[in-house]
Scaffold this motif. Structure first.
Motif, PDB file in Angstrom:
ATOM      1  N   GLN A 151      -6.661  -0.451  -9.105  1.00  0.00           N
ATOM      2  CA  GLN A 151      -5.413  -0.286  -8.368  1.00  0.00           C
ATOM      3  C   GLN A 151      -5.544  -0.840  -6.949  1.00  0.00           C
ATOM      4  O   GLN A 151      -4.631  -1.502  -6.444  1.00  0.00           O
ATOM      5  CB  GLN A 151      -5.023   1.195  -8.321  1.00  0.00           C
ATOM      6  N   HIS A 152      -6.677  -0.592  -6.294  1.00  0.00           N
ATOM      7  CA  HIS A 152      -6.911  -1.175  -4.971  1.00  0.00           C
ATOM      8  C   HIS A 152      -6.967  -2.700  -5.038  1.00  0.00           C
ATOM      9  O   HIS A 152      -6.455  -3.394  -4.151  1.00  0.00           O
ATOM     10  CB  HIS A 152      -8.214  -0.637  -4.380  1.00  0.00           C
ATOM     11  N   LEU A 153      -7.575  -3.232  -6.104  1.00  0.00           N
ATOM     12  CA  LEU A 153      -7.646  -4.682  -6.274  1.00  0.00           C
ATOM     13  C   LEU A 153      -6.253  -5.274  -6.469  1.00  0.00           C
ATOM     14  O   LEU A 153      -5.947  -6.359  -5.951  1.00  0.00           O
ATOM     15  CB  LEU A 153      -8.538  -5.012  -7.476  1.00  0.00           C
ATOM     16  N   LYS A 154      -5.397  -4.564  -7.190  1.00  0.00           N
ATOM     17  CA  LYS A 154      -4.032  -5.034  -7.396  1.00  0.00           C
ATOM     18  C   LYS A 154      -3.284  -5.121  -6.070  1.00  0.00           C
ATOM     19  O   LYS A 154      -2.568  -6.109  -5.803  1.00  0.00           O
ATOM     20  CB  LYS A 154      -3.292  -4.082  -8.347  1.00  0.00           C
ATOM     21  N   VAL A 155      -3.440  -4.124  -5.202  1.00  0.00           N
ATOM     22  CA  VAL A 155      -2.777  -4.136  -3.897  1.00  0.00           C
ATOM     23  C   VAL A 155      -3.264  -5.314  -3.056  1.00  0.00           C
ATOM     24  O   VAL A 155      -2.465  -6.024  -2.427  1.00  0.00           O
ATOM     25  CB  VAL A 155      -3.012  -2.805  -3.164  1.00  0.00           C
ATOM     26  N   SER A 156      -4.574  -5.552  -3.047  1.00  0.00           N
ATOM     27  CA  SER A 156      -5.111  -6.656  -2.252  1.00  0.00           C
ATOM     28  C   SER A 156      -4.624  -8.004  -2.767  1.00  0.00           C
ATOM     29  O   SER A 156      -4.344  -8.917  -1.986  1.00  0.00           O
ATOM     30  CB  SER A 156      -6.638  -6.599  -2.255  1.00  0.00           C
ATOM     31  N   ARG A 157      -4.502  -8.140  -4.079  1.00  0.00           N
ATOM     32  CA  ARG A 157      -4.002  -9.399  -4.650  1.00  0.00           C
ATOM     33  C   ARG A 157      -2.524  -9.592  -4.351  1.00  0.00           C
ATOM     34  O   ARG A 157      -2.070 -10.716  -4.120  1.00  0.00           O
ATOM     35  CB  ARG A 157      -4.247  -9.418  -6.156  1.00  0.00           C
ATOM     36  N   GLN A 158      -1.769  -8.516  -4.355  1.00  0.00           N
ATOM     37  CA  GLN A 158      -0.358  -8.623  -3.992  1.00  0.00           C
ATOM     38  C   GLN A 158      -0.199  -9.095  -2.552  1.00  0.00           C
ATOM     39  O   GLN A 158       0.646  -9.948  -2.255  1.00  0.00           O
ATOM     40  CB  GLN A 158       0.324  -7.262  -4.175  1.00  0.00           C
ATOM     41  N   ARG A 159      -1.023  -8.567  -1.662  1.00  0.00           N
ATOM     42  CA  ARG A 159      -0.970  -8.987  -0.265  1.00  0.00           C
ATOM     43  C   ARG A 159      -1.292 -10.470  -0.121  1.00  0.00           C
ATOM     44  O   ARG A 159      -0.596 -11.210   0.572  1.00  0.00           O
ATOM     45  CB  ARG A 159      -1.963  -8.182   0.566  1.00  0.00           C
ATOM     46  N   SER A 178      -2.527  -2.660   8.856  1.00  0.00           N
ATOM     47  CA  SER A 178      -3.425  -3.193   7.831  1.00  0.00           C
ATOM     48  C   SER A 178      -2.651  -3.594   6.581  1.00  0.00           C
ATOM     49  O   SER A 178      -2.977  -4.595   5.929  1.00  0.00           O
ATOM     50  CB  SER A 178      -4.489  -2.152   7.485  1.00  0.00           C
ATOM     51  N   ASP A 179      -1.623  -2.817   6.246  1.00  0.00           N
ATOM     52  CA  ASP A 179      -0.828  -3.112   5.059  1.00  0.00           C
ATOM     53  C   ASP A 179      -0.031  -4.393   5.220  1.00  0.00           C
ATOM     54  O   ASP A 179       0.249  -5.094   4.241  1.00  0.00           O
ATOM     55  CB  ASP A 179       0.108  -1.934   4.770  1.00  0.00           C
ATOM     56  N   ALA A 180       0.340  -4.739   6.455  1.00  0.00           N
ATOM     57  CA  ALA A 180       1.129  -5.962   6.685  1.00  0.00           C
ATOM     58  C   ALA A 180       0.298  -7.224   6.483  1.00  0.00           C
ATOM     59  O   ALA A 180       0.848  -8.282   6.178  1.00  0.00           O
ATOM     60  CB  ALA A 180       1.705  -5.937   8.103  1.00  0.00           C
ATOM     61  N   SER A 181      -1.023  -7.157   6.663  1.00  0.00           N
ATOM     62  CA  SER A 181      -1.961  -8.281   6.476  1.00  0.00           C
ATOM     63  C   SER A 181      -1.543  -9.509   7.273  1.00  0.00           C
ATOM     64  O   SER A 181      -1.414 -10.600   6.737  1.00  0.00           O
ATOM     65  CB  SER A 181      -2.112  -8.622   4.987  1.00  0.00           C
ATOM     66  N   TRP A 182      -1.320  -9.330   8.577  1.00  0.00           N
ATOM     67  CA  TRP A 182      -0.966 -10.459   9.446  1.00  0.00           C
ATOM     68  C   TRP A 182      -2.095 -11.476   9.526  1.00  0.00           C
ATOM     69  O   TRP A 182      -1.848 -12.687   9.560  1.00  0.00           O
ATOM     70  CB  TRP A 182      -0.651  -9.949  10.857  1.00  0.00           C
ATOM     71  N   CYS A 183      -3.324 -10.997   9.589  1.00  0.00           N
ATOM     72  CA  CYS A 183      -4.464 -11.902   9.743  1.00  0.00           C
ATOM     73  C   CYS A 183      -4.565 -12.842   8.544  1.00  0.00           C
ATOM     74  O   CYS A 183      -4.782 -14.045   8.696  1.00  0.00           O
ATOM     75  CB  CYS A 183      -5.749 -11.102   9.903  1.00  0.00           C
ATOM     76  N   LEU A 187       0.825  -1.206   0.000  1.00  0.00           N
ATOM     77  CA  LEU A 187       0.000   0.000   0.000  1.00  0.00           C
ATOM     78  C   LEU A 187       0.856   1.252   0.000  1.00  0.00           C
ATOM     79  O   LEU A 187       0.565   2.221  -0.715  1.00  0.00           O
ATOM     80  CB  LEU A 187      -0.935  -0.005   1.208  1.00  0.00           C
ATOM     81  N   ARG A 188       1.911   1.255   0.800  1.00  0.00           N
ATOM     82  CA  ARG A 188       2.805   2.415   0.848  1.00  0.00           C
ATOM     83  C   ARG A 188       3.432   2.680  -0.520  1.00  0.00           C
ATOM     84  O   ARG A 188       3.590   3.835  -0.947  1.00  0.00           O
ATOM     85  CB  ARG A 188       3.908   2.168   1.878  1.00  0.00           C
ATOM     86  N   LYS A 189       3.798   1.607  -1.227  1.00  0.00           N
ATOM     87  CA  LYS A 189       4.428   1.774  -2.533  1.00  0.00           C
ATOM     88  C   LYS A 189       3.435   2.278  -3.578  1.00  0.00           C
ATOM     89  O   LYS A 189       3.836   2.926  -4.554  1.00  0.00           O
ATOM     90  CB  LYS A 189       5.028   0.447  -2.994  1.00  0.00           C
ATOM     91  N   SER A 190       2.148   1.964  -3.393  1.00  0.00           N
ATOM     92  CA  SER A 190       1.134   2.369  -4.367  1.00  0.00           C
ATOM     93  C   SER A 190       0.412   3.655  -3.980  1.00  0.00           C
ATOM     94  O   SER A 190      -0.484   4.095  -4.711  1.00  0.00           O
ATOM     95  CB  SER A 190       0.094   1.250  -4.529  1.00  0.00           C
ATOM     96  N   GLU A 191       0.783   4.252  -2.846  1.00  0.00           N
ATOM     97  CA  GLU A 191       0.053   5.422  -2.350  1.00  0.00           C
ATOM     98  C   GLU A 191       0.087   6.597  -3.318  1.00  0.00           C
ATOM     99  O   GLU A 191      -0.919   7.290  -3.503  1.00  0.00           O
ATOM    100  CB  GLU A 191       0.619   5.853  -0.996  1.00  0.00           C
ATOM    101  N   ARG A 192       1.218   6.797  -3.953  1.00  0.00           N
ATOM    102  CA  ARG A 192       1.328   7.950  -4.854  1.00  0.00           C
ATOM    103  C   ARG A 192       0.347   7.817  -6.021  1.00  0.00           C
ATOM    104  O   ARG A 192      -0.346   8.780  -6.376  1.00  0.00           O
ATOM    105  CB  ARG A 192       2.764   8.053  -5.376  1.00  0.00           C
ATOM    106  N   ARG A 193       0.287   6.619  -6.599  1.00  0.00           N
ATOM    107  CA  ARG A 193      -0.646   6.417  -7.715  1.00  0.00           C
ATOM    108  C   ARG A 193      -2.091   6.433  -7.227  1.00  0.00           C
ATOM    109  O   ARG A 193      -2.981   6.968  -7.909  1.00  0.00           O
ATOM    110  CB  ARG A 193      -0.336   5.094  -8.414  1.00  0.00           C
ATOM    111  N   LEU A 194      -2.356   5.871  -6.064  1.00  0.00           N
ATOM    112  CA  LEU A 194      -3.715   5.869  -5.529  1.00  0.00           C
ATOM    113  C   LEU A 194      -4.217   7.289  -5.279  1.00  0.00           C
ATOM    114  O   LEU A 194      -5.379   7.608  -5.554  1.00  0.00           O
ATOM    115  CB  LEU A 194      -3.765   5.057  -4.233  1.00  0.00           C
TER     116      LEU A 194
END
Length: 429
Positions: free
Chosen positions: A247-255, A294-299, A209-216
């Motif tokens: 773009q949000h979907l891409k971040v969630s899939r990366q996680r 939230s970005d770490a997605s530990w759960c 998420l941090r890496k994609s924040e600028r584009r988001l």
């Protein structure tokens, strides 16, 4: 159970009919919820009967187009929300109890055993209900030809930002061979490093998420500029909105991809894994760290860890995180630290370790202690069908389902007293 996802490829007319089916399912769910609010003592069976009434009602003729089992599935969704609300009230859950809400933007519809049919080569699916969607191509990396239609209990059609997908729920008992070698590890989840194990190895935190924040932020500005309050939105607005959603979907899939791969590598290389049970819901209340947590997605990582451990027959233990950072892994004395203190320095025994490495050793020690208690108390009863044991507090213990191989390895652990050896996890006898 297996869930196999395939992308649906069709015409724009077919996509419009799928949208109409999804809206119909949303209407049925909301109607069931309203019926529950207006009448006392409503049961799940009453909601099922309501679906039949709606299909025969002259005021709602479009509901008959939807497959009967799909209508019942949406009634079950409404009852699931109601039942969860009742359960939270009965248990006295603090805070909000999760009162059922009306859906405004549903994205999926669920078929059971009827309303769809697969082609012989499993490359196409035909929807046979009243919406007349017809045949659509299936694009997937997983081949459905190995499974019969009788093994597929449900088909869920879901609309995502980049298209429509069909999710097949397959009745399949997935098992993977695992060679037990007595390897054990404890892992400490963190923000600087995604996790650190008891051997000092670390896995980087990708911070997608941090890496994609600028584009988001740029895409969000475009959506805001094209939005006109109180008027029908233009095509350019919807185009910008879809780009932001993709773009949000891409971040969630990366996680998810990262969590799955890390969990699989951990399970394949160890026979016993101990991790700390973190209450993420409480941790994200810290507004300084909420986004990073939230970005770490530990759960998501721990969920994949539990599932893959069950598939491979590996033992996974979740222990409470209390004092795992404060206690010294060698002498047990307490060393107070602030969040910025990254090195553990013990004044009693002179141990100098990375903060997370020290915590991972303490987590493994806690896991051995709980495993020892389990073996000494209930290992004789697992052969009679016990599948899991719940220790005190927030601790969970997952075992392979009564498998002889896993039980023999546990007996070996008990006879050799691995949990009492200082060479295993660095604590004195």
């Amino acid at each position: 159970m297996l869930v196999i996802e395939a992308k649906l490829k069709g015409t724009q007319s077919q996509y419009s009919k799928l949208d109409e089916a999804i809206r119909t399912g949303q209407f049925i769910r909301n109607t069931c919820l309203r019926y529950w609010e207006d009448n006392k003592g409503v049961t799940r069976n009453d909601l099922q009967k309501l679906c039949s009434v709606l299909a025969k009602n002259k005021e709602t003729p479009w509901t008959k187009k939807l497959n009967s089992q799909a209508r019942q599935a949406h009634a079950d969704r409404a009852w699931s929300a109601i039942g969860r609300f009742y359960e939270n009230c009965r248990l006295g859950k603090p805070g909000k109890k999760g009162y059922p809400k009306y859906k405004k933007f549903s994205r999926s519809i669920e078929y059971k055993n009827s309303g769809w049919k697969l082609s012989a080569d499993r490359r196409q699916i035909t929807f046979t209900d009243g919406f007349e969607v017809g045949a659509m191509n299936l694009w997937s990396s997983r081949d459905l030809v190995w499974y019969s239609e009788k093994q597929i209990s449900r088909v869920r059609v879901i609309r995502l930002a980049d298209g429509y997908y069909a999710q097949f729920l397959v009745n399949w008992d997935r098992r993977e061979e695992h060679e037990f070698q007595g390897k054990m590890t404890g892992i400490d989840l963190g923000l600087k490093e995604f996790y650190t194990d008891s051997d000092g190895n670390t896995v980087d935190n990708p911070r997608y998420l941090r890496k994609s924040e600028r584009r988001l932020k740029m895409l969000q500005r475009r959506v805001s500029k094209k939005h006109i309050r109180g008027k029908k939105q233009s095509n350019r607005y919807h185009k910008a909105r879809r780009a932001l959603a993709k773009q949000h979907l891409k971040v969630s899939r990366q996680r998810e991809d990262k969590a799955r791969k890390d969990a699989l590598a951990l399970v394949r290389s160890n026979d016993l894994i101990v991790y700390e049970y973190l209450k993420i819901r409480n941790m994200v209340k810290n507004h300084h760290l909420a986004k990073s947590i939230s970005d770490a997605s530990w759960c998501q990582f721990t969920q994949w860890l539990q599932y893959l451990a069950l598939v491979h027959g590996v033992i996974v233990i979740a222990v409470p995180p209390r004092n795992t950072t404060v206690d010294c892994s060698c002498c047990g004395s307490k060393v107070k630290k602030t969040l910025s203190t990254r090195t553990h320095r013990c004044n009693q025994c002179g141990t100098v370790l990375d903060r997370d490495h020290n915590a991972a050793k303490n987590i493994l020690a806690k896991g051995f202690k709980l495993l020892a208690e389990y073996l000494n108390s209930t290992v004789g009863h697992t052969e009679s069908g016990a599948k899991s044991s719940k220790a005190q507090g927030e601790t969970n213990l997952w075992l392979k389902n009564g498998d002889v191989l896993a039980l023999s390895w546990l007996d070996e652990l008990r006879t050799k007293n691995y949990w009492e050896s200082p060479t295993i996890f660095g604590t004195p006898n």
